[in-house]
Design a protein around this motif. Structure first.
Motif, PDB file in Angstrom:
ATOM      1  N   ILE A 101      -6.446   4.365  -1.501  1.00 14.66           N
ATOM      2  CA  ILE A 101      -5.364   4.933  -2.316  1.00 14.66           C
ATOM      3  C   ILE A 101      -4.194   5.142  -1.366  1.00 14.66           C
ATOM      4  O   ILE A 101      -4.283   5.917  -0.411  1.00 14.66           O
ATOM      5  CB  ILE A 101      -5.800   6.230  -3.005  1.00 14.66           C
ATOM      6  N   VAL A 102      -3.129   4.407  -1.603  1.00 18.50           N
ATOM      7  CA  VAL A 102      -2.058   4.230  -0.631  1.00 18.50           C
ATOM      8  C   VAL A 102      -0.769   4.878  -1.131  1.00 18.50           C
ATOM      9  O   VAL A 102      -0.432   4.766  -2.306  1.00 18.50           O
ATOM     10  CB  VAL A 102      -1.815   2.721  -0.382  1.00 18.50           C
ATOM     11  N   LEU A 103      -0.066   5.523  -0.216  1.00 16.29           N
ATOM     12  CA  LEU A 103       1.296   6.011  -0.483  1.00 16.29           C
ATOM     13  C   LEU A 103       2.219   5.384   0.540  1.00 16.29           C
ATOM     14  O   LEU A 103       1.963   5.460   1.746  1.00 16.29           O
ATOM     15  CB  LEU A 103       1.363   7.532  -0.378  1.00 16.29           C
ATOM     16  N   ILE A 104       3.292   4.777   0.055  1.00 13.74           N
ATOM     17  CA  ILE A 104       4.267   4.123   0.927  1.00 13.74           C
ATOM     18  C   ILE A 104       5.632   4.732   0.666  1.00 13.74           C
ATOM     19  O   ILE A 104       6.085   4.780  -0.480  1.00 13.74           O
ATOM     20  CB  ILE A 104       4.300   2.599   0.687  1.00 13.74           C
ATOM     21  N   THR A 105       6.294   5.214   1.720  1.00 10.82           N
ATOM     22  CA  THR A 105       7.652   5.735   1.566  1.00 10.82           C
ATOM     23  C   THR A 105       8.646   4.582   1.652  1.00 10.82           C
ATOM     24  O   THR A 105       8.404   3.579   2.311  1.00 10.82           O
ATOM     25  CB  THR A 105       7.965   6.799   2.639  1.00 10.82           C
ATOM     26  N   GLY A 106       9.764   4.738   0.953  1.00 10.00           N
ATOM     27  CA  GLY A 106      10.768   3.666   0.932  1.00 10.00           C
ATOM     28  C   GLY A 106      10.196   2.387   0.358  1.00 10.00           C
ATOM     29  O   GLY A 106      10.443   1.296   0.872  1.00 10.00           O
ATOM     30  N   ALA A 107       9.448   2.506  -0.739  1.00  9.15           N
ATOM     31  CA  ALA A 107       8.682   1.368  -1.266  1.00  9.15           C
ATOM     32  C   ALA A 107       9.408   0.593  -2.356  1.00  9.15           C
ATOM     33  O   ALA A 107       8.807  -0.266  -2.987  1.00  9.15           O
ATOM     34  CB  ALA A 107       7.336   1.858  -1.789  1.00  9.15           C
ATOM     35  N   ASN A 108      10.672   0.869  -2.583  1.00  6.28           N
ATOM     36  CA  ASN A 108      11.381   0.180  -3.667  1.00  6.28           C
ATOM     37  C   ASN A 108      12.051  -1.118  -3.226  1.00  6.28           C
ATOM     38  O   ASN A 108      12.532  -1.877  -4.065  1.00  6.28           O
ATOM     39  CB  ASN A 108      12.430   1.116  -4.293  1.00  6.28           C
ATOM     40  N   ARG A 109      12.047  -1.406  -1.904  1.00  7.82           N
ATOM     41  CA  ARG A 109      12.676  -2.648  -1.432  1.00  7.82           C
ATOM     42  C   ARG A 109      12.229  -2.928  -0.003  1.00  7.82           C
ATOM     43  O   ARG A 109      11.570  -2.120   0.633  1.00  7.82           O
ATOM     44  CB  ARG A 109      14.202  -2.551  -1.512  1.00  7.82           C
TER      45      ARG A 109
END
Length: 198
Positions: free
Chosen positions: A7-15
């Motif tokens: 289960i992953v969380l990525i910051t700045g994941a919109n581009r």
């Protein structure tokens, strides 16, 4: 750290690199991928779970920690860069902004999510750094200094979090075809090539 069923969380994941990481996590069988972005509506890829997350906001980070309490892998990707050297009149403000995102943003995220990762079996942090951590050409001096500080922070917290079974990794990338590197006349790689390191 395996991506399958993570289960992953990525910051700045919109581009850019963050989006490439998010898409790669889905393709590699992650059970859930939270896509952190200052504007959740900018996350449009099917399968991603948008999360309002500005890493410079204590409130956003705390709220994300509540929303993403099941996370096992945190990718600290969000970052900013401002051109120019430290001796210019506007340098202090630019340096503060870069440190707030590139260093304190990572620190906020690791403070908030280290207990969550411990509770969920250890997990991992992947901090996206830069080759500028090692080589400061002067063109983006404050950015390079902030990334060197983020590298040092990564190394220090790796030692602190080892006891709870949490991996802490740093990914040093060169120039990537993103908005951050737009206008730089240098050899660049695609964000998709970076995601192979996930």
């Amino acid at each position: 750290m395996k991506i399958q069923d993570a289960i992953v969380l990525i910051t700045g994941a919109n581009r850019g690199i963050g989006l490439a990481f998010a898409e790669a996590a889905l393709a590699r069988g992650a059970r859930k991928v939270y896509a952190g972005a200052r504007s959740p509506s900018s996350v449009t890829t099917a399968g991603l779970v948008p999360v309002k997350l500005d890493v410079t906001s204590d409130q956003d980070v705390a709220a994300a920690a509540q929303t993403c309490a099941d996370v096992t892998l945190v990718v600290n990707n969000a970052g900013i860069a401002r051109p120019g050297g430290p001796l210019k009149s506007e340098a202090n403000e630019a340096a503060r902004a870069q440190f707030d995102t590139n260093v304190y943003g990572i620190l906020r995220m690791m403070q908030a999510f280290a207990p969550i990762l411990a509770k969920n079996g250890g997990g991992a942090f992947l901090n996206v750094l830069s080759a500028a951590s090692w080589i400061n050409s002067g063109a983006m001096n404050a950015y390079a200094v902030s990334k060197a500080a983020a590298w040092s922070l990564t190394n220090g917290l790796r030692n602190e979090l080892r006891q709870q079974g949490t991996q802490v990794l740093g990914l040093h990338v060169g120039f990537v075809e993103t908005d951050l590197a737009r206008g730089l006349d240098v050899v660049k790689v695609s964000p998709e090539r970076c995601q192979r390191r996930l």
